[in-house]
Design a protein around this motif. Sequence first.
Motif, PDB file in Angstrom:
ATOM      1  N   HIS A 136     -15.245   1.086  -0.516  1.00 36.67           N
ATOM      2  CA  HIS A 136     -13.561   1.016   0.177  1.00 36.67           C
ATOM      3  C   HIS A 136     -12.859   1.773  -1.020  1.00 36.67           C
ATOM      4  CE1 HIS A 136     -10.136  -0.905   1.056  1.00 36.67           C
ATOM      5  NE2 HIS A 136      -9.669  -1.262   0.264  1.00 36.67           N
ATOM      6  N   ARG A 139     -12.943   5.304  -0.334  1.00 36.43           N
ATOM      7  CA  ARG A 139     -12.719   5.737   0.732  1.00 36.43           C
ATOM      8  C   ARG A 139     -10.948   5.578   0.382  1.00 36.43           C
ATOM      9  NH1 ARG A 139      -8.012   5.185   3.965  1.00 36.43           N
ATOM     10  NH2 ARG A 139      -8.222   3.049   4.143  1.00 36.43           N
ATOM     11  N   HIS A 238      -3.255  -7.952  -0.315  1.00 39.98           N
ATOM     12  CA  HIS A 238      -3.615  -7.395  -0.163  1.00 39.98           C
ATOM     13  C   HIS A 238      -3.609  -6.538   0.640  1.00 39.98           C
ATOM     14  CE1 HIS A 238      -5.914  -3.232  -1.952  1.00 39.98           C
ATOM     15  NE2 HIS A 238      -6.816  -3.869  -0.981  1.00 39.98           N
TER      16      HIS A 238
HETATM   17  C1  HEM Z   1     -12.328  -7.759  -2.914  1.00 39.93           C
HETATM   18  C2  HEM Z   1     -12.068  -6.670  -1.768  1.00 39.93           C
HETATM   19  C3  HEM Z   1     -10.913  -6.137  -1.324  1.00 39.93           C
HETATM   20  C4  HEM Z   1     -11.217  -6.607   0.164  1.00 39.93           C
HETATM   21  C5  HEM Z   1     -11.300  -7.393   1.489  1.00 39.93           C
HETATM   22  C6  HEM Z   1     -10.111  -4.820   0.648  1.00 39.93           C
HETATM   23  C7  HEM Z   1      -9.877  -5.197   1.621  1.00 39.93           C
HETATM   24  C8  HEM Z   1      -9.203  -4.218   2.338  1.00 39.93           C
HETATM   25  C9  HEM Z   1      -8.536  -3.960   3.801  1.00 39.93           C
HETATM   26  C10 HEM Z   1      -9.143  -5.237   4.610  1.00 39.93           C
HETATM   27  C11 HEM Z   1      -7.690  -2.582   3.773  1.00 39.93           C
HETATM   28  C12 HEM Z   1      -7.665  -1.916   5.016  1.00 39.93           C
HETATM   29  C13 HEM Z   1      -7.973  -0.543   5.144  1.00 39.93           C
HETATM   30  C14 HEM Z   1      -8.997  -0.329   5.070  1.00 39.93           C
HETATM   31  O1  HEM Z   1     -10.198  -1.484   4.799  1.00 39.93           O
HETATM   32  O2  HEM Z   1      -9.687   1.135   4.802  1.00 39.93           O
HETATM   33  C15 HEM Z   1      -7.375  -2.102   2.570  1.00 39.93           C
HETATM   34  C16 HEM Z   1      -6.707  -0.724   1.832  1.00 39.93           C
HETATM   35  C17 HEM Z   1      -6.969  -0.720   0.672  1.00 39.93           C
HETATM   36  N1  HEM Z   1      -7.604  -0.912  -0.204  1.00 39.93           N
HETATM   37 FE1  HEM Z   1      -8.087  -2.561  -0.653  1.00 39.93          FE
HETATM   38  N2  HEM Z   1      -9.741  -4.310  -0.361  1.00 39.93           N
HETATM   39  C18 HEM Z   1     -10.979  -4.798  -1.747  1.00 39.93           C
HETATM   40  C19 HEM Z   1     -10.937  -4.177  -2.897  1.00 39.93           C
HETATM   41  C20 HEM Z   1     -10.014  -2.468  -3.271  1.00 39.93           C
HETATM   42  C21 HEM Z   1     -10.092  -1.904  -4.307  1.00 39.93           C
HETATM   43  C22 HEM Z   1     -11.824  -2.182  -5.212  1.00 39.93           C
HETATM   44  C23 HEM Z   1      -9.366  -0.932  -4.232  1.00 39.93           C
HETATM   45  C24 HEM Z   1      -9.533   0.215  -4.908  1.00 39.93           C
HETATM   46  C25 HEM Z   1      -9.610  -0.357  -6.540  1.00 39.93           C
HETATM   47  C26 HEM Z   1      -8.823  -1.667  -3.466  1.00 39.93           C
HETATM   48  C27 HEM Z   1      -7.243  -0.193  -2.750  1.00 39.93           C
HETATM   49  C28 HEM Z   1      -7.558  -0.529  -1.196  1.00 39.93           C
HETATM   50  C29 HEM Z   1      -5.830   0.499  -0.763  1.00 39.93           C
HETATM   51  C30 HEM Z   1      -5.460   1.748  -2.045  1.00 39.93           C
HETATM   52  C31 HEM Z   1      -5.160   0.291   0.561  1.00 39.93           C
HETATM   53  C32 HEM Z   1      -5.191   0.982   1.615  1.00 39.93           C
HETATM   54  C33 HEM Z   1      -5.090   1.648   2.046  1.00 39.93           C
HETATM   55  C34 HEM Z   1      -4.762   2.769   2.878  1.00 39.93           C
HETATM   56  O3  HEM Z   1      -3.248   3.078   3.194  1.00 39.93           O
HETATM   57  O4  HEM Z   1      -4.740   3.213   3.297  1.00 39.93           O
HETATM   58  N3  HEM Z   1      -8.924  -2.576  -2.727  1.00 39.93           N
HETATM   59  N4  HEM Z   1      -8.393  -3.339   1.740  1.00 39.93           N
END
Ligand code: HEM
Lengths: 269, 223
Positions: A136, A139, A238
């Motif tokens: 993720h 991505r 988040h």
């Molecule tokens: C417990 C861990 C995490 C969960 C459950 C989680 C969950 C999510 C979900 C459901 C989304 C919606 C879009 C998608 O699924 O791609 C998202 C977006 C996003 N996540 Fe996470 N995430 C986690 C960890 C992280 C980590 C480690 C990073 C980066 C260091 C991160 C950065 C982002 C960013 C920048 C978005 C926005 C994406 C966009 O706007 O297209 N997340 N996250």
Amino acid sequence: MAKLKTPTLPSNPLTSPKRPGKAYGPSTPLEHGAEAGITAVDWIDERTSLSGGLRWMMFRKVPKGTNWFYTLGSATMFAFLSQAVTGVFLAMYYDPSATRAYESIQHINNDVFLGEFVHGMHKWGSSVMVILIFLHMGRTFFFGAYKYPRELNWVIGVALLVMTMTMSFSGYLLPFDQRSYWATIVGVNINGTGPLVGPYLSEFLRAGPYFGATTLSRFYAIHMLLVPGAIAALMGFHLYLVAKLGTTAPPWVRAKSPDALREQKVSDL
Amino acid sequence: MTEHKESKSKYTEDRQIPGAFEGETVTRRRAMVLGGQVAGGVAAAAFALPALGFAVGPIFEKQDQPWQIVGNTGEFNPDSYVPRTITLVAGIGDAGKSTVYLRKYNPDLDTEPRDEYNSYIAISTLCMHLGCPVRFTAAAQRFICPCHGGVYDIVGKVNGGPPVRPLDRFYTRLEADRVLIGPRFSVNSELQRFSPRDPGEPLDGVGQYLYPSRPSMRKIQGT
Ligand code: HEM
Ligand code: FES
């Protein structure tokens, strides 16, 4: 004296209003069931207005080009939920005392109905979650989703990553076999090699200068209460930001120029 | 906007606030808000601070290191090591036990001055890389670590591999003809005594300042 205007009569006071259900209210058991469900949901919604928030979260607009890679965040979340549920049930049999922990895990694996299965889900699921979180993160990195205005969501993501690693580290000790014991000794000592604060950090983790009577329960509390609570809270934030800001289009989808948009609007009319 | 503000007096009385006292400058609403926030802060601190103290307290607690009997003088010799199991932490079974290697002080090997605490040399088995258990291999006359290939010579000085300082030692003393083992201490590459440090923390050069000794365990005063 001024007189109030008399209200106009309803257009047709004699026909009764339309009733729900197919003919006059529910008649089949299925319709009664559906009616009961609708009533219950309406009751809650009338008092909370939750449906608005749910609609806001679930029926967002997503950009053109959204693909399977966008499911990795939700996949990570489901891995976490699976860890949370299996972990809660493991806690019903696990005993975090230095003399009993190993036996209680053996008991779960060998005697408890489905014990080895639930333990296995938790054990393998932890690796699944770590793999998914990195995918993720990859991505969001490769799609440039960390850029304005989503920097804060990246930062929250980093905190989630660190806490996920903390979960892996603190959970590894719990089976309390030779491997987990020595791996934890080594891990705590790696923490100790940080200058100035390192020695205190490793003392904090061990609750003293040696691996002692409360080290295991300390790891257990960190593993099952402290960090999961913080992860759940940050995950909520988040996701709130994801819904609030919307997701990023893949880099290969070009934004239409305003002129093209205007033309499209006009032609739509 | 600013004009409007300037025209306001700082006295609530002048501002025609109902029930204002003479000389009062803080409105009651503001006082209540502040009071509420302070009360909330105090209430939060009342549970957060004790909880924090609870979690970090053990760092500042002195750990008991009672002297333990490990054998009679006749069981040890100056040329090779004899393993003994000691209890570092009581009440947690095997997890609290550790192996220690003992031998008699040998003027041909040991360069450090004799004192009441080293007529028997007790070497800790905690590897000074990251803490795996080392084993003395008599054929090679060396301590060898199974984890990342750390090797120490017969007095515990580093021969090779990643360890950052010689093996830790324990104070020993004699009571009639029984050998007792006491607190642990660390040594630098000249085998000078330091308060015990964790593995991975070098003691040469600035090491002893970068990795300070901790209140939970100190070496015996004046040694
Ligand atoms: C417990 C861990 C995490 C969960 C459950 C989680 C969950 C999510 C979900 C459901 C989304 C919606 C879009 C998608 O699924 O791609 C998202 C977006 C996003 N996540 Fe996470 N995430 C986690 C960890 C992280 C980590 C480690 C990073 C980066 C260091 C991160 C950065 C982002 C960013 C920048 C978005 C926005 C994406 C966009 O706007 O297209 N997340 N996250
Ligand atoms: S722990 Fe001994 S060499 Fe790494």
